[in-house]
Design a protein around this motif. Structure first.
Motif, PDB file in Angstrom:
ATOM      1  N   THR A 279      43.318  74.219  17.223  1.00  0.00           N
ATOM      2  CA  THR A 279      42.973  73.304  16.124  1.00  0.00           C
ATOM      3  C   THR A 279      43.930  73.469  14.957  1.00  0.00           C
ATOM      4  O   THR A 279      44.304  72.492  14.329  1.00  0.00           O
ATOM      5  CB  THR A 279      41.527  73.533  15.641  1.00  0.00           C
ATOM      6  N   GLU A 280      44.340  74.691  14.690  1.00  0.00           N
ATOM      7  CA  GLU A 280      45.253  74.920  13.561  1.00  0.00           C
ATOM      8  C   GLU A 280      46.614  74.283  13.804  1.00  0.00           C
ATOM      9  O   GLU A 280      47.209  73.696  12.911  1.00  0.00           O
ATOM     10  CB  GLU A 280      45.417  76.424  13.314  1.00  0.00           C
ATOM     11  N   GLU A 281      47.090  74.404  15.040  1.00  0.00           N
ATOM     12  CA  GLU A 281      48.424  73.883  15.332  1.00  0.00           C
ATOM     13  C   GLU A 281      48.403  72.373  15.592  1.00  0.00           C
ATOM     14  O   GLU A 281      49.255  71.645  15.113  1.00  0.00           O
ATOM     15  CB  GLU A 281      49.004  74.608  16.558  1.00  0.00           C
ATOM     16  N   TYR A 282      47.415  71.934  16.323  1.00  0.00           N
ATOM     17  CA  TYR A 282      47.422  70.551  16.803  1.00  0.00           C
ATOM     18  C   TYR A 282      47.067  69.546  15.709  1.00  0.00           C
ATOM     19  O   TYR A 282      47.681  68.492  15.591  1.00  0.00           O
ATOM     20  CB  TYR A 282      46.461  70.421  17.981  1.00  0.00           C
ATOM     21  N   PHE A 283      46.053  69.832  14.911  1.00  0.00           N
ATOM     22  CA  PHE A 283      45.572  68.832  13.954  1.00  0.00           C
ATOM     23  C   PHE A 283      46.306  68.885  12.621  1.00  0.00           C
ATOM     24  O   PHE A 283      46.217  67.948  11.831  1.00  0.00           O
ATOM     25  CB  PHE A 283      44.061  68.966  13.754  1.00  0.00           C
ATOM     26  N   GLY A 284      46.996  69.967  12.386  1.00  0.00           N
ATOM     27  CA  GLY A 284      47.953  70.016  11.294  1.00  0.00           C
ATOM     28  C   GLY A 284      47.417  70.011   9.881  1.00  0.00           C
ATOM     29  O   GLY A 284      46.314  70.459   9.590  1.00  0.00           O
ATOM     30  N   HIS A 285      48.251  69.424   9.010  1.00  0.00           N
ATOM     31  CA  HIS A 285      48.097  69.544   7.570  1.00  0.00           C
ATOM     32  C   HIS A 285      46.760  69.021   7.052  1.00  0.00           C
ATOM     33  O   HIS A 285      46.218  69.540   6.088  1.00  0.00           O
ATOM     34  CB  HIS A 285      49.243  68.782   6.913  1.00  0.00           C
ATOM     35  N   HIS A 286      46.249  67.973   7.664  1.00  0.00           N
ATOM     36  CA  HIS A 286      44.970  67.422   7.220  1.00  0.00           C
ATOM     37  C   HIS A 286      43.895  67.617   8.295  1.00  0.00           C
ATOM     38  O   HIS A 286      43.058  66.745   8.530  1.00  0.00           O
ATOM     39  CB  HIS A 286      45.124  65.944   6.875  1.00  0.00           C
ATOM     40  N   GLY A 287      43.946  68.782   8.928  1.00  0.00           N
ATOM     41  CA  GLY A 287      43.017  69.085  10.010  1.00  0.00           C
ATOM     42  C   GLY A 287      41.557  68.939   9.615  1.00  0.00           C
ATOM     43  O   GLY A 287      40.716  68.557  10.427  1.00  0.00           O
ATOM     44  N   GLY A 288      41.259  69.230   8.356  1.00  0.00           N
ATOM     45  CA  GLY A 288      39.874  69.124   7.896  1.00  0.00           C
ATOM     46  C   GLY A 288      39.367  67.697   7.960  1.00  0.00           C
ATOM     47  O   GLY A 288      38.221  67.435   8.342  1.00  0.00           O
TER      48      GLY A 288
END
Length: 321
Positions: A279-288
């Motif tokens: 999740t940290e790598e894939y969804f990136g800067h606006h993962g939230g």
DNA sequence: GGCCAGGTGGAAA
DNA sequence: TTTCCACATGGC
């Protein structure tokens, strides 16, 4: 009584208030009544315009903001939604969630209120969290009134007979002064002990929630996780909804289900650390934001199966941030 | 009546 | 390290 209109494109008030971020807004009139901090507010939407009314009794010196800026700030109308949506990865699950939620905003909540509410959220459905929030407010919070209407003639709403009583979220000090038994009286169950212990730590100055805003993501998460009742999931919710850390990606049972079904349909070994890294790598800067969209979409469409073995789900929920 | 829910913390394997 | 389990409550 102050009344304002704000241009609010790319925003759906009802969807945002119903997305499991905040739990006290209630339908009233053509809109919603609630509080932003201690200020009772009525807000309604028509098209791209947000209308709000609320009393600005004595704006305290620390917060002389106008009603307009308070509302704009709370609903994060400055977040560049188009840009944020464009930053999401392009895959079927994310595309569907984005199409469904593209006018949902991640709001800026008061820190203590958000932290306390999410400590109460563990193993509770959204409807239950609303009940707990309401009981805590009615029992320990300060009552205010607000008229659920916006009148063309500025002052008339203040004289309305149709006023709603709403309650501010209790202060840290008030919760800290309560007994565990009193808190259990608000249907908190085992969560009462954690809420009380966290309130007492904060009240005794062991943790300053405002000052934590200066910390890095990693430090902030670590500090929050030291509080009783706060693990990785709650810490990430508080980071996302109260500290504007738009990268924080809370993994709850809904999100875990989405990740399993849509991103790892065949994975055998899918432990918590692997999910977190993904999740940290894939969804990136606006993962939230991506997370919130996936969450809301899944909840509102009740997609696919809901029956996973509790044991399996539980093992993934163990992960520490 | 069993299952599930915006999990956490600590013990056991 | 990883897995297991107790912990309260209420809606469906």
């Amino acid at each position: 009584m102050q009344q304002i209109e704000i241009f609010a494109p790319d925003f759906d008030l009802a969807m945002t208030l119903d997305s499991g971020q905040v739990f006290h807004w209630a339908k009233a009139g053509d809109g919603f009544v609630g509080l932003i901090g201690k200020r009772p507010i009525y807000v309604e939407q028509s098209g791209d315009v947000l209308k709000a009314s609320g009393e600005v009794v004595k704006p305290d010196r620390l917060d002389p903001s106008s009603l307009g800026s308070i509302v704009s700030d709370y609903f994060a109308l400055d977040h560049p939604l188009a840009k944020i949506c464009a930053s999401f990865p392009k895959d079927p699950a994310m595309n569907a969630a984005r199409d469904f939620c593209r006018v949902l905003r991640i709001i800026r909540q008061p820190k203590w209120e958000c932290l306390a509410t999410f400590i109460c959220s563990s193993m509770k459905q959204v409807a239950h969290i609303r009940q707990i929030s309401a009981k805590l407010r009615e029992r320990f919070g300060e009552g205010r009134t607000v008229a659920p209407e916006v009148k063309a003639d500025g002052g008339s709403a203040a004289r309305s007979t149709n006023r709603h009583v709403i309650y501010a979220f209790p202060t840290v000090e008030r919760i800290a002064a309560a007994s565990e038994k009193e808190l259990r009286g608000c249907s908190l169950g085992y969560r009462a002990k954690n809420l009380l212990a966290t309130a007492r730590q904060i009240a005794s100055d062991d943790a300053d929630l405002e000052k934590l805003a200066e910390a890095s993501d990693v430090d902030l998460r670590a500090r929050l996780c030291k509080l009783p009742g706060v693990g990785a999931k709650v810490a990430n919710c508080v980071m996302l909804f109260a500290y504007e850390r738009l990268r924080a990606f809370p993994i709850d049972v809904w999100i875990e289900r989405v990740l399993r079904q849509r991103y790892f349909p065949r994975a055998r070994k899918l432990n918590a650390a692997r999910l977190r890294r993904f999740t940290e790598e894939y969804f990136g800067h606006h993962g939230g934001y991506a997370q919130q969209y996936l969450f809301h979409h899944a909840r509102k469409t009740k997609s696919e199966s809901t029956g996973k073995s509790k044991r399996k789900m539980g093992s993934l929920s163990q992960f520490r941030g």
